[in-house]
Scaffold this motif. Structure first.
Motif, PDB file in Angstrom:
ATOM      1  N   LYS A 203      56.629 -39.871 107.904  1.00 35.51           N
ATOM      2  CA  LYS A 203      57.765 -39.004 107.595  1.00 35.51           C
ATOM      3  C   LYS A 203      58.985 -39.376 108.429  1.00 35.51           C
ATOM      4  CE  LYS A 203      55.638 -34.741 105.916  1.00 35.51           C
ATOM      5  NZ  LYS A 203      55.516 -33.287 106.175  1.00 35.51           N
ATOM      6  N   PRO A 216      56.121 -30.582  98.724  1.00 40.72           N
ATOM      7  CA  PRO A 216      56.114 -32.044  98.552  1.00 40.72           C
ATOM      8  C   PRO A 216      57.463 -32.623  98.993  1.00 40.72           C
ATOM      9  CG  PRO A 216      55.409 -30.909  96.540  1.00 40.72           C
ATOM     10  CD  PRO A 216      55.979 -29.876  97.443  1.00 40.72           C
ATOM     11  N   GLN A 217      57.428 -33.849  99.500  1.00 40.20           N
ATOM     12  CA  GLN A 217      58.655 -34.523  99.912  1.00 40.20           C
ATOM     13  C   GLN A 217      58.616 -35.970  99.424  1.00 40.20           C
ATOM     14  OE1 GLN A 217      60.348 -33.675 103.916  1.00 40.20           O
ATOM     15  NE2 GLN A 217      58.390 -32.687 104.346  1.00 40.20           N
ATOM     16  N   ASP A 218      59.796 -36.509  99.167  1.00 40.73           N
ATOM     17  CA  ASP A 218      59.926 -37.904  98.742  1.00 40.73           C
ATOM     18  C   ASP A 218      60.954 -38.594  99.632  1.00 40.73           C
ATOM     19  OD1 ASP A 218      58.180 -37.866  96.380  1.00 40.73           O
ATOM     20  OD2 ASP A 218      59.694 -36.500  95.556  1.00 40.73           O
ATOM     21  N   ARG A 220      62.101 -42.844 101.435  1.00 39.82           N
ATOM     22  CA  ARG A 220      62.142 -44.297 101.255  1.00 39.82           C
ATOM     23  C   ARG A 220      62.210 -44.975 102.607  1.00 39.82           C
ATOM     24  NH1 ARG A 220      66.928 -47.334  97.800  1.00 39.82           N
ATOM     25  NH2 ARG A 220      66.456 -49.470  98.424  1.00 39.82           N
ATOM     26  N   ARG A 233      58.462 -46.556  98.740  1.00 44.18           N
ATOM     27  CA  ARG A 233      58.737 -45.203  98.258  1.00 44.18           C
ATOM     28  C   ARG A 233      57.613 -44.293  98.736  1.00 44.18           C
ATOM     29  NH1 ARG A 233      63.073 -45.951  94.643  1.00 44.18           N
ATOM     30  NH2 ARG A 233      63.896 -47.973  95.323  1.00 44.18           N
ATOM     31  N   SER A 235      55.748 -40.569  99.083  1.00 46.77           N
ATOM     32  CA  SER A 235      55.542 -39.258  98.465  1.00 46.77           C
ATOM     33  C   SER A 235      54.466 -38.524  99.253  1.00 46.77           C
ATOM     34  CB  SER A 235      55.114 -39.404  97.005  1.00 46.77           C
ATOM     35  OG  SER A 235      54.747 -38.148  96.460  1.00 46.77           O
ATOM     36  N   THR A 236      54.790 -37.329  99.756  1.00 46.83           N
ATOM     37  CA  THR A 236      53.799 -36.502 100.455  1.00 46.83           C
ATOM     38  C   THR A 236      53.521 -35.257  99.625  1.00 46.83           C
ATOM     39  OG1 THR A 236      55.425 -35.234 101.737  1.00 46.83           O
ATOM     40  CG2 THR A 236      54.650 -37.320 102.676  1.00 46.83           C
ATOM     41  N   LEU A 237      52.282 -34.774  99.720  1.00 46.66           N
ATOM     42  CA  LEU A 237      51.859 -33.628  98.916  1.00 46.66           C
ATOM     43  C   LEU A 237      50.882 -32.785  99.729  1.00 46.66           C
ATOM     44  CD1 LEU A 237      51.835 -32.287  96.030  1.00 46.66           C
ATOM     45  CD2 LEU A 237      49.766 -33.644  95.622  1.00 46.66           C
ATOM     46  N   ALA A 249      49.518 -38.643 101.473  1.00 43.69           N
ATOM     47  CA  ALA A 249      50.716 -39.449 101.261  1.00 43.69           C
ATOM     48  C   ALA A 249      50.359 -40.668 100.432  1.00 43.69           C
ATOM     49  CB  ALA A 249      51.329 -39.889 102.594  1.00 43.69           C
TER      50      ALA A 249
END
Length: 518
Positions: A203, A216-218, A220, A233, A235-237, A249
């Motif tokens: 992160k 969730p977060q996105d 780069r 890219r 992506s966390t959930l 992730a």
């Protein structure tokens, strides 16, 4: 007063160190300097010191320490206490900070944002054991073992040609998996207590909120691994319902250099390539590329754009995300949070006098309608669509709400594709079947990660819309009738196209059946 006496005066009160020398502030740090692992990255960064590694453990004499104008005498005293005699070399602050970031990225696995030339020999299993317990995740950024481990994961993923990295938490452990050649494989199993630290570090690198675990977060990350630029890219959930709220992730690795492919390298058959090449040279109309996620649709479109002369043609794209940067082509990123949808971007692009438009994906009726209108007003539109085969693309657009008479007037052709894994050239074996024919089969060896396959190539079916098919689309004929007409025209389906790779020993029959079972 000269530079050397000034520096000497600053550190004159430091505990005496036999043979301690001082160099002027105009000195430079060698480009190949190696850092001493016993000095933590956080200490070196915060106190502006870089201790040169002594490769010969038995060597005598002072250790070389590069410092900046703001380095405190107490930091030097602490280094002398821990290391013994030191030779102080003062350099400019900017060059020192760059050397610290680069040195720890290459030698110790630490870097604030960019990983440059990470050591590919790092042992993931050993690094997992070396990471200590972390009580405060907000301090994870300064934890060199965690940084080393994340960098080693990126290096190993790049070395194996992975397209994705998965970090998944379970009740008693975590799993790190790579997607290589379209299939997932377990790489390492960190202890469960380490998972949050790994997510926190990712992160930080992606500029995400490490305190937010409920949403969730996105993000780069820009990396450079083994000389190759990578775009990651993130992506966390959140998963589970425990108070600690674990997160999983997924990191999509985009090799910016791998995307620059020519159509001839993608695996199209000679006749298919000739027909497709003719379609993308048309002055107007729609050419669709269909297939599931990860089947190489975007790469095919990029390769198609590379065959169009950008010097005399205005080529614009709308993508989500922009996977590779293409020279001399205008690329627009979709951003739903600010209202920049595919449809909104397309409306703006049509005012930019384009000749060729590439749409990353037709997802809704509005985008489809604008694409059709663009093709009918003198533009060539290349786009992707999620369907199982070429024939169903026409009915899919009609189901979205595109008028059949408009679709029949604009559609030029549809390519459906899949990616099949190539047999490992080192371990594949030839076997004779019951009918006497010989085919190659996978075995597995260290070269291919014991999977029997290494690398991928494409299989394709191409439906070119001729006058007969155009009339059928206009009359809203069903898929079975369209498929019969396309077959009579000469279209081969995906499984039939895979036969050429089976016959040449490039892949196995089992692999072709696996990706075409629908």
């Amino acid at each position: 007063m000269s530079a050397e006496p000034q520096v000497a005066a600053r550190f004159g009160g430091v505990a005496a160190a036999p043979a301690a020398l001082v160099a002027g502030s105009r000195a430079t740090i060698p480009s190949d300097v190696r850092i001493a692992r016993e000095v933590p990255y956080a200490f070196a960064r915060d106190h502006h010191v870089l201790v040169e590694r002594r490769d010969d453990a038995g060597a005598a004499g002072p250790r070389t320490v590069y410092i900046g104008p703001s380095t405190s005498p107490l930091a030097i005293a602490e280094l002398q206490r821990a290391l013994g005699p030191v030779r102080i070399v003062e350099v400019a602050r900017e060059s020192l900070e760059k050397a610290i970031a680069k040195g720890y990225a290459t030698d110790d696995g630490a870097s604030a944002r960019v990983v440059d030339e990470v050591d590919a020999s790092l042992d993931l299993s050993r690094l997992m054991q070396d990471v200590p317990e972390i009580e405060d995740l907000l301090e994870a950024e300064d934890n060199a073992p965690v940084i080393r481990l994340i960098n080693a994961l990126f290096t190993e993923a790049a070395r194996e040609g992975a397209s994705d990295i998965h970090l998944e938490p379970f009740e008693t452990h975590s799993v790190v998996r790579f997607r290589v050649d379209g299939t997932l494989r377990d790489i390492v199993r960190p202890r469960r207590q380490l998972h949050s630290a790994l997510i926190s570090r990712i992160k930080i690198m992606a500029n995400l909120d490490i305190a937010e675990k409920r949403l969730p977060q996105d993000g780069r990350i820009a990396l450079r691994v083994a000389g190759r630029p990578l775009d990651v890219r993130v992506s966390t959930l959140p998963v589970g319902n425990s108070p600690s709220q674990p997160e999983r992730a997924v990191l999509r690795l985009l090799d910016k250099e791998a995307g620059r492919l020519d159509l001839t390298a993608l695996g199209m058959g000679r006749d298919t390539l000739a027909t497709f090449d003719a379609l993308i040279k048309q002055p107007h109309g729609i050419v669709l590329v269909t297939g599931p996620t990860g089947s190489g649709k975007t790469t095919t479109l990029y390769a198609a754009l590379a065959r169009i002369d950008a010097a005399t043609t205005n080529i614009l794209t709308v993508e989500d995300p922009i996977e590779y940067e293409l020279p001399a082509i205008g690329q627009t990123q979709v951003n739903a949070r600010i209202g920049m949808s595919f449809a909104a971007a397309l409306r703006a692009i049509l005012r930019q006098d384009p000749d060729v438009i590439m749409i990353g994906e037709i997802r809704d009726l509005e985008t489809a309608q604008i694409a059709v209108q663009a093709s009918l007003t003198g533009h060539l539109v290349l786009a992707t669509l999620h369907t199982n085969d070429a024939v169903s693309a026409a009915t899919r657009l009609a189901d979205m709400g595109v008028e059949p008479f408009l679709l029949s007037s604009s559609l030029l052709g549809v390519v459906a594709q899949r990616l099949v894994r190539r047999l490992c050239d080192v371990c594949k074996v030839e076997k004779r079947g019951a009918d006497g024919a010989t085919e190659w089969h996978p075995v597995g060896c260290p070269t291919c990660g014991h999977t029997g396959y290494q690398g991928r190539t494409g299989i394709y079916e191409l439906m070119r819309i001729d006058d007969h098919l155009r009339d059928m689309v206009h009359d809203e004929s069903g898929e079975p009738a369209l498929r019969v007409a396309a077959r009579q025209q000469g279209m081969t389906n995906l499984r039939e196209d895979g036969e050429r790779w089976i016959a040449s020993g490039v892949t196995s029959r089992e692999e072709v059946f696996r990706v075409t079972r629908d």
